[in-house]
Every structure is written in structure tokens, then in C-alpha cells.
Design a protein around this motif. Structure first.
Motif, mmCIF file in Angstrom:
data_model
loop_
_atom_site.group_PDB
_atom_site.id
_atom_site.type_symbol
_atom_site.label_atom_id
_atom_site.label_comp_id
_atom_site.label_asym_id
_atom_site.label_seq_id
_atom_site.Cartn_x
_atom_site.Cartn_y
_atom_site.Cartn_z
ATOM 1 N N LEU A 120 0.739 -1.402 -0.048
ATOM 2 C CA LEU A 120 0.090 0.131 0.600
ATOM 3 C C LEU A 120 0.829 1.727 -0.207
ATOM 4 O O LEU A 120 0.511 2.792 -0.942
ATOM 5 N N PHE A 121 2.483 1.130 0.790
ATOM 6 C CA PHE A 121 3.000 2.484 0.846
ATOM 7 C C PHE A 121 3.248 2.482 -0.420
ATOM 8 O O PHE A 121 3.197 4.155 -0.896
ATOM 9 N N LEU A 122 4.397 1.747 -1.603
ATOM 10 C CA LEU A 122 4.802 1.711 -2.791
ATOM 11 C C LEU A 122 3.357 2.519 -3.684
ATOM 12 O O LEU A 122 4.064 2.972 -4.386
ATOM 13 N N LYS A 123 2.360 1.968 -3.440
ATOM 14 C CA LYS A 123 1.778 2.470 -4.214
ATOM 15 C C LYS A 123 0.301 4.141 -4.241
ATOM 16 O O LYS A 123 0.908 4.668 -4.677
ATOM 17 N N ALA A 124 1.261 4.041 -3.121
ATOM 18 C CA ALA A 124 0.739 5.935 -1.954
ATOM 19 C C ALA A 124 1.917 6.466 -2.272
ATOM 20 O O ALA A 124 1.163 8.011 -3.089
ATOM 21 N N GLU A 125 2.915 5.887 -2.527
ATOM 22 C CA GLU A 125 4.203 6.913 -2.453
ATOM 23 C C GLU A 125 4.069 7.448 -4.463
ATOM 24 O O GLU A 125 4.688 8.625 -4.274
ATOM 25 N N GLU A 126 3.413 6.639 -4.930
ATOM 26 C CA GLU A 126 3.978 6.715 -6.653
ATOM 27 C C GLU A 126 3.067 7.591 -6.755
ATOM 28 O O GLU A 126 3.731 8.503 -7.606
ATOM 29 N N THR A 127 1.902 8.028 -5.916
ATOM 30 C CA THR A 127 1.729 8.952 -6.477
ATOM 31 C C THR A 127 1.346 10.446 -5.715
ATOM 32 O O THR A 127 1.167 11.463 -6.296
ATOM 33 N N ASN A 128 2.199 10.044 -4.254
ATOM 34 C CA ASN A 128 2.198 11.236 -3.401
ATOM 35 C C ASN A 128 3.864 10.939 -2.771
ATOM 36 O O ASN A 128 3.733 10.992 -2.478
ATOM 37 N N PRO A 129 4.759 11.491 -4.149
ATOM 38 C CA PRO A 129 6.084 10.930 -4.217
ATOM 39 C C PRO A 129 6.362 12.379 -2.931
ATOM 40 O O PRO A 129 7.389 11.736 -1.633
ATOM 41 N N ASP A 130 6.342 13.292 -2.654
ATOM 42 C CA ASP A 130 6.712 14.301 -2.037
ATOM 43 C C ASP A 130 5.674 14.206 -0.295
ATOM 44 O O ASP A 130 6.252 15.298 0.849
ATOM 45 N N MET A 131 4.573 13.587 0.339
ATOM 46 C CA MET A 131 3.953 13.366 1.601
ATOM 47 C C MET A 131 4.605 12.673 2.045
ATOM 48 O O MET A 131 5.322 11.724 1.637
ATOM 49 N N GLU A 132 4.281 12.612 3.223
ATOM 50 C CA GLU A 132 4.806 11.851 4.060
ATOM 51 C C GLU A 132 3.585 11.148 4.895
ATOM 52 O O GLU A 132 3.043 11.185 5.410
ATOM 53 N N ILE A 133 4.036 9.437 4.173
ATOM 54 C CA ILE A 133 2.608 8.550 4.376
ATOM 55 C C ILE A 133 3.170 7.952 5.524
ATOM 56 O O ILE A 133 3.847 6.742 5.532
ATOM 57 N N SER A 134 2.101 7.179 6.259
ATOM 58 C CA SER A 134 2.184 5.996 7.056
ATOM 59 C C SER A 134 0.881 5.064 7.046
ATOM 60 O O SER A 134 -0.484 6.463 6.909
ATOM 61 N N ILE A 135 1.175 4.130 6.810
ATOM 62 C CA ILE A 135 0.002 3.192 7.097
ATOM 63 C C ILE A 135 -0.690 2.646 8.586
ATOM 64 O O ILE A 135 0.380 1.542 9.048
#
Ligand SMILES: [Zn+2]
Length: 204
Positions: A120-135
Motif C-alpha cells: 500500500l505504501f509503494l502504491k501511495a508513494e507512486e502518486t504522492n512522492p512528496d508526502m509523508e505517508i503512514s499506513i
């Protein structure tokens, strides 16, 4: 153990915190850990709510779980230490504690959940490369698992569901090859977490 909490109002108050909690005996803590009210303290002078993180051991014998909880602030120290606590799994920070307790509550395999979080992280990061994502894992429905993704948009939580079939397939992969590349990279000694793959250089 007694801890002192300093408040912005210049008051310092002390709180008594257990070193160890057994969730089979003190099961009221399960909900508190889930809903974020675990270790909330209120200033004795101004009433402000404080949510400090203290180290604690969580035992859940019926789930065969012995968990060492390390405050987020001590993450760097954890990676530098030479030896793990015996026969304990590690989580770092209370959000991760809450996630892991949900995984054990739902009788899921934590390594598989961390692997799914990584997809899920890889998918989210692909479209939002600059955001700090946590799952974060939330709960199990009849045919899906619910995760929350933080950081895609400011102040918004995205809810996503993965089919239970995908969990079961990944679980079969894990059982067949628990030391496979992905599963090995998710673990650092006693610490199993997607954070081990996202670890910044200075913590390596
Ligand atoms: Zn205060």
C-alpha cells in the motif's frame, strides 16, 4: 514507575505508570490502546491533556504475545543497542502499539500485515512522492481488511480495504518462505515493522 510531566502552564505533575500490563487480566486496556486514550494524563493545574509515551511491556498470554513498547523518541537508541530483550517482540511508538494489538486481536499474522502495508505504501508513494505517508491496520471485515493511510492529504485519513484473499495468498507465501526477501527486510531483530524498510540513512 513514577514519571514527571511538565506542562506549558509551568506546573509539573507526577503520574504512576505500570511497567507491565497483562491484557488477559486487564482487558479494559485493549480498547484504550485502540481508541488513543491509553496513557492520557491531565494537568493538575490547567487540565490540559498530555499524551506522553513511556516504555512499557504488554503481555497477552492468550495470544502468545510479549511486547516491548519503546517510545518513538527512543527509535534511534533502539537501532544502536547491542542486545534485544529476551523473548519479546518490539514496537516503537504508541500508534504502532495500537496497530499491532489490533492485528493480534483479529488473530492475523503481523509479518503479513506489514507486507501488505508495504504494498500500500509503494502504491501511495507512486502518486504522492512528496508526502509523508503512514499506513495503519484497523480491522477485519467479513471479506476484507481495513487500513488507514495518513498523509495523502493534510488532515485527512484515506480508508482502504484489501481483499481477505490477498491476505491469505500473502500468508501462504510467508508460511512457505518466511525468510524471503520482503519478509526479512521487514524485520530488524526483535522489531518487525514496515519502518525497517523506510528507515532513514542515519538510523542504519
Ligand atoms: Zn498545565
Amino acid at each position: 514507575m513514577k514519571h514527571k510531566i511538565p506542562c506549558f502552564c509551568d506546573n509539573t505533575f507526577s503520574v504512576e505508570v505500570p511497567d507491565e500490563i497483562d491484557l488477559d487480566i486487564q482487558d479494559e486496556y485493549i480498547n484504550k490502546i485502540m481508541d488513543g486514550s491509553f496513557m492520557n494524563f491531565f494537568c493538575t493545574n490547567c487540565g490540559k491533556k498530555h499524551k506522553p509515551e513511556f516504555p512499557i511491556t504488554i503481555l497477552w498470554p492468550s495470544r502468545n504475545l510479549r511486547l516491548e513498547v519503546i517510545p518513538e523518541l527512543d527509535r534511534g537508541e533502539f537501532y544502536r543497542r547491542k542486545k534485544d530483550q529476551e523473548q519479546k517482540e518490539t514496537v516503537i511508538g504508541y500508534p504502532e502499539l495500537s496497530d499491532r494489538i489490533a492485528v493480534y486481536r483479529d488473530r492475523l499474522e503481523p509479518a503479513v500485515i506489514e507486507a501488505l502495508k508495504y504494498y500500500l505504501f509503494l502504491k501511495a508513494e507512486e502518486t504522492n512522492p512528496d508526502m509523508e505517508i503512514s499506513i495503519w491496520y484497523q480491522n477485519k471485515g467479513p471479506d476484507s481488511l481495513e487500513f488507514h493511510i495518513h498523509g495523502l492529504k493534510t488532515d485527512e485519513i484515506a480508508v482502504t480495504r484489501l481483499p481477505l484473499d490477498l491476505y491469505e495468498k500473502t500468508n501462504r507465501d510467508y508460511k512457505a518462505n518466511p525468510r524471503g526477501e520482503l519478509f526479512s527486510s521487514l524485520r530488524w531483530r526483535s522489531y518487525l515493522s514496515i519502518q525497517n524498510m523506510l528507515r532513514p540513512e542515519e538510523l542504519k
